[in-house]
Motif scaffolding. Structure first.
Motif, PDB file in Angstrom:
ATOM      1  N   GLY A 115       3.522  -2.052  -9.459  1.00 43.69           N
ATOM      2  CA  GLY A 115       3.201  -3.164  -8.702  1.00 43.69           C
ATOM      3  C   GLY A 115       2.901  -2.688  -6.997  1.00 43.69           C
ATOM      4  N   PHE A 116       2.289  -1.540  -7.094  1.00 42.59           N
ATOM      5  CA  PHE A 116       1.711  -0.908  -5.785  1.00 42.59           C
ATOM      6  C   PHE A 116       0.203  -0.765  -5.857  1.00 42.59           C
ATOM      7  N   HIS A 117      -0.279  -0.953  -4.538  1.00 44.03           N
ATOM      8  CA  HIS A 117      -1.783  -0.523  -4.346  1.00 44.03           C
ATOM      9  C   HIS A 117      -1.674   0.942  -3.841  1.00 44.03           C
ATOM     10  N   VAL A 118      -2.042   1.780  -5.004  1.00 53.78           N
ATOM     11  CA  VAL A 118      -2.304   3.029  -4.719  1.00 53.78           C
ATOM     12  C   VAL A 118      -3.468   3.855  -4.167  1.00 53.78           C
ATOM     13  N   VAL A 119      -3.399   4.427  -3.211  1.00 55.30           N
ATOM     14  CA  VAL A 119      -4.751   5.062  -2.526  1.00 55.30           C
ATOM     15  C   VAL A 119      -4.568   6.422  -2.319  1.00 55.30           C
ATOM     16  N   ALA A 120      -5.487   7.273  -2.875  1.00 57.81           N
ATOM     17  CA  ALA A 120      -5.353   8.869  -2.794  1.00 57.81           C
ATOM     18  C   ALA A 120      -6.656   9.546  -2.405  1.00 57.81           C
ATOM     19  N   PRO A 121      -6.889   9.812  -1.151  1.00 61.25           N
ATOM     20  CA  PRO A 121      -8.103  10.216  -0.598  1.00 61.25           C
ATOM     21  C   PRO A 121      -8.196  11.655  -0.788  1.00 61.25           C
ATOM     22  N   ASP A 122      -9.468  12.131  -0.975  1.00 61.26           N
ATOM     23  CA  ASP A 122      -9.755  13.508  -0.558  1.00 61.26           C
ATOM     24  C   ASP A 122      -9.551  13.845   0.865  1.00 61.26           C
ATOM     25  N   VAL A 123      -8.790  14.546   1.338  1.00 64.81           N
ATOM     26  CA  VAL A 123      -8.547  14.788   2.737  1.00 64.81           C
ATOM     27  C   VAL A 123      -9.885  15.488   3.334  1.00 64.81           C
ATOM     28  N   ARG A 124     -10.285  15.068   4.504  1.00 64.49           N
ATOM     29  CA  ARG A 124     -11.595  15.577   5.098  1.00 64.49           C
ATOM     30  C   ARG A 124     -11.624  17.181   4.833  1.00 64.49           C
ATOM     31  N   GLY A 125     -12.883  17.558   4.336  1.00 65.65           N
ATOM     32  CA  GLY A 125     -12.864  18.939   4.093  1.00 65.65           C
ATOM     33  C   GLY A 125     -12.899  19.068   2.724  1.00 65.65           C
TER      34      GLY A 125
ATOM     35  N   ARG B 256      -1.925  -3.304   7.082  1.00 67.40           N
ATOM     36  CA  ARG B 256      -1.383  -3.137   8.485  1.00 67.40           C
ATOM     37  C   ARG B 256      -0.403  -1.968   8.359  1.00 67.40           C
ATOM     38  N   THR B 257       0.071  -1.835   7.068  1.00 62.98           N
ATOM     39  CA  THR B 257       1.370  -0.923   7.100  1.00 62.98           C
ATOM     40  C   THR B 257       1.392  -0.159   5.452  1.00 62.98           C
ATOM     41  N   ALA B 258       1.549   1.018   5.544  1.00 61.84           N
ATOM     42  CA  ALA B 258       1.750   1.569   4.168  1.00 61.84           C
ATOM     43  C   ALA B 258       2.952   2.686   4.149  1.00 61.84           C
ATOM     44  N   VAL B 259       3.435   2.830   3.035  1.00 53.80           N
ATOM     45  CA  VAL B 259       4.136   3.963   2.768  1.00 53.80           C
ATOM     46  C   VAL B 259       3.641   5.210   2.580  1.00 53.80           C
ATOM     47  N   VAL B 260       3.743   6.372   3.142  1.00 51.84           N
ATOM     48  CA  VAL B 260       2.805   7.598   3.161  1.00 51.84           C
ATOM     49  C   VAL B 260       3.562   8.572   2.292  1.00 51.84           C
ATOM     50  N   ILE B 261       2.980   9.074   1.378  1.00 50.58           N
ATOM     51  CA  ILE B 261       3.579  10.188   0.552  1.00 50.58           C
ATOM     52  C   ILE B 261       2.597  11.453   0.791  1.00 50.58           C
ATOM     53  N   GLY B 262       3.260  12.681   0.967  1.00 58.07           N
ATOM     54  CA  GLY B 262       2.170  13.743   0.770  1.00 58.07           C
ATOM     55  C   GLY B 262       2.932  15.173   0.168  1.00 58.07           C
ATOM     56  N   HIS B 263       2.040  16.032  -0.184  1.00 58.09           N
ATOM     57  CA  HIS B 263       2.610  17.032  -0.723  1.00 58.09           C
ATOM     58  C   HIS B 263       1.838  18.362  -0.135  1.00 58.09           C
ATOM     59  N   ASP B 264       2.689  19.428   0.137  1.00 59.38           N
ATOM     60  CA  ASP B 264       2.321  20.662   0.768  1.00 59.38           C
ATOM     61  C   ASP B 264       1.617  19.960   2.399  1.00 59.38           C
ATOM     62  N   TRP B 265       0.491  20.640   2.699  1.00 62.98           N
ATOM     63  CA  TRP B 265      -0.105  20.055   3.931  1.00 62.98           C
ATOM     64  C   TRP B 265      -0.146  18.579   4.169  1.00 62.98           C
TER      65      TRP B 265
ATOM     66  N   LEU C 224       0.980  -1.286  -0.130  1.00 59.06           N
ATOM     67  CA  LEU C 224       0.040   0.153   0.068  1.00 59.06           C
ATOM     68  C   LEU C 224       0.681   1.282   0.039  1.00 59.06           C
ATOM     69  N   VAL C 225       0.426   2.245  -0.936  1.00 57.78           N
ATOM     70  CA  VAL C 225       1.101   3.366  -0.843  1.00 57.78           C
ATOM     71  C   VAL C 225      -0.090   4.623  -0.734  1.00 57.78           C
ATOM     72  N   LEU C 226       0.017   5.287   0.199  1.00 57.71           N
ATOM     73  CA  LEU C 226      -0.926   6.470   0.417  1.00 57.71           C
ATOM     74  C   LEU C 226      -0.429   7.806  -0.126  1.00 57.71           C
ATOM     75  N   LEU C 227      -1.330   8.372  -0.807  1.00 57.39           N
ATOM     76  CA  LEU C 227      -0.870   9.686  -1.411  1.00 57.39           C
ATOM     77  C   LEU C 227      -1.796  10.517  -0.709  1.00 57.39           C
ATOM     78  N   LEU C 228      -1.259  11.814  -0.119  1.00 55.14           N
ATOM     79  CA  LEU C 228      -1.846  12.865   0.665  1.00 55.14           C
ATOM     80  C   LEU C 228      -1.789  14.157   0.158  1.00 55.14           C
ATOM     81  N   HIS C 229      -2.779  14.774  -0.454  1.00 56.49           N
ATOM     82  CA  HIS C 229      -2.753  16.045  -1.183  1.00 56.49           C
ATOM     83  C   HIS C 229      -2.801  17.340  -0.134  1.00 56.49           C
ATOM     84  N   GLY C 230      -2.320  18.477  -0.795  1.00 55.24           N
ATOM     85  CA  GLY C 230      -2.288  19.618   0.191  1.00 55.24           C
ATOM     86  C   GLY C 230      -3.597  20.579  -0.187  1.00 55.24           C
ATOM     87  N   TRP C 231      -3.193  21.805   0.168  1.00 48.31           N
ATOM     88  CA  TRP C 231      -4.070  23.112  -0.120  1.00 48.31           C
ATOM     89  C   TRP C 231      -3.768  23.714  -1.379  1.00 48.31           C
ATOM     90  N   PRO C 232      -4.805  24.160  -2.178  1.00 46.68           N
ATOM     91  CA  PRO C 232      -6.007  23.609  -2.373  1.00 46.68           C
ATOM     92  C   PRO C 232      -6.342  22.775  -3.463  1.00 46.68           C
TER      93      PRO C 232
END
Length: 318
Positions: free
Chosen positions: A51-61, A93-102, A26-34
């Motif tokens: 070869g990764f399970h990639v998940v990019a949520p809309d952050v709350r809000g 159980r685990t993920a690599v977390v990747i984020g941009h900006d916030w 699992l690779v979790l992608l977290l976006h910033g503002w706006p």
């Protein structure tokens, strides 16, 4: 987009819309503002194909995710709980977390507070600076004194929302393609006075940069027409609350493998000293500066960002 599926998952008492693709770690992608999950449109298929399970949520809000009305609902503790709960909802159980900006600040904090759940971390544009010596708003008031600064402008609920939501397509076009109000090096921003707005003195450009299309802007505009700007702005209104609630960030070290990527022309480099992160992230494998790139780095330079991410991901233990 082809190959990307969408669903809504329950976590931490709210619902998060996620875009996902691929199978594997699992690779979790977290976006910033706006922004939104769409900011990762170039990374999702590339990482999935590798070869990764990639998940990019809309952050709350944002976008299709829940947008609680309370300011305190956007404090860092709640956001981190969202993402830990998202791993649970995904059965991981685990993920690599990747984020941009916030999203980078969220990613660094996830790694710092939950090393058992986040096995590696990547920050784009925003370094991990731990905990400031005093509450951030007091620090910014001291640093900027009578000068206009966007974080201070964002503090009063309702003010920035009214300005940014008055003409959402214009706002989005100006922020992404023009001179954003967080560019403290720009003359139009430096010349502002207290009481001016985030868009004062700047106009949306007639021509877009090569990395951005009218369709991209239309997508972002549609998302913010639905969600409004309040949720994202409330993140800025919790900076002092975070400082008081997370004193451990002053000393805790991120021991996981880490990567930092920033654009050479990112205006954030003017007030985010990267060297301060080195003792807090002892296993930082690389600090990559992409020549000529600005703040929207994974959208501006997807090939170089994807190559750096894949190089890092493939270096991790299986």
């Amino acid at each position: 987009m082809p190959g990307i599926t969408h669903r809504v998952l329950e976590t931490n008492g709210i619902h998060l819309h996620v875009a996902e693709a691929g199978e594997g770690p699992l690779v979790l992608l977290l976006h910033g503002w706006p922004e939104s999950w769409y900011s990762w449109r170039h990374q999702i298929p590339a990482l999935a194909a590798a070869g990764f399970h990639v998940v990019a949520p809309d952050v709350r809000g944002y976008g299709g995710s829940s947008a609680p009305p309370e300011v305190e609902a956007y404090r860092m503790k709640e956001l981190v709980a969202d993402f830990v709960g998202l791993l649970n909802a995904l059965g991981e159980r685990t993920a690599v977390v990747i984020g941009h900006d916030w999203g980078a600040a969220m990613a660094w904090t996830c790694a710092a507070l939950h090393p058992d759940r986040f096995r590696a971390v990547v920050g784009l544009s925003v370094p991990h600076l731990g905990r400031s010596p005093q509450p951030p708003i007091a620090l910014f008031n001291t640093l900027f004194k009578d000068r206009w600064f966007y974080v201070l402008y964002f503090q009063e609920p309702g003010v920035a929302e009214a300005e940014l939501e008055a003409d959402i397509p214009r706002t989005i076009r100006t922020i992404f393609a023009g001179t954003p109000g967080f560019d403290v090096t720009a003359e139009a921003v430096r010349s502002r006075k207290p009481g001016d707005g985030f868009l004062t003195g700047v106009e949306p450009p007639a021509r877009l940069p090569a990395w951005l299309t009218e369709e991209d802007l239309a997508f972002f505009s549609k998302e913010f027409a639905h969600s409004g700007f309040r949720g994202g702005l409330n993140r800025y209104r919790n900076m002092d609350r975070d400082w008081h609630e997370l004193p451990e960030l002053a000393t805790v070290k991120i021991e996981q493998p880490a990567l930092f990527v920033v654009g050479e022309k990112d205006p954030g480099r003017a007030f985010a000293p990267v060297d301060l992160m080195k003792p807090l992230v002892p296993h930082l494998q690389e600090m990559l500066v992409i020549p000529g790139a600005g703040h929207w780095i994974q959208q501006e330079r997807p090939d170089e960002v994807n190559a750096a991410l894949l190089r890092f991901l493939k270096s991790l233990p299986a």
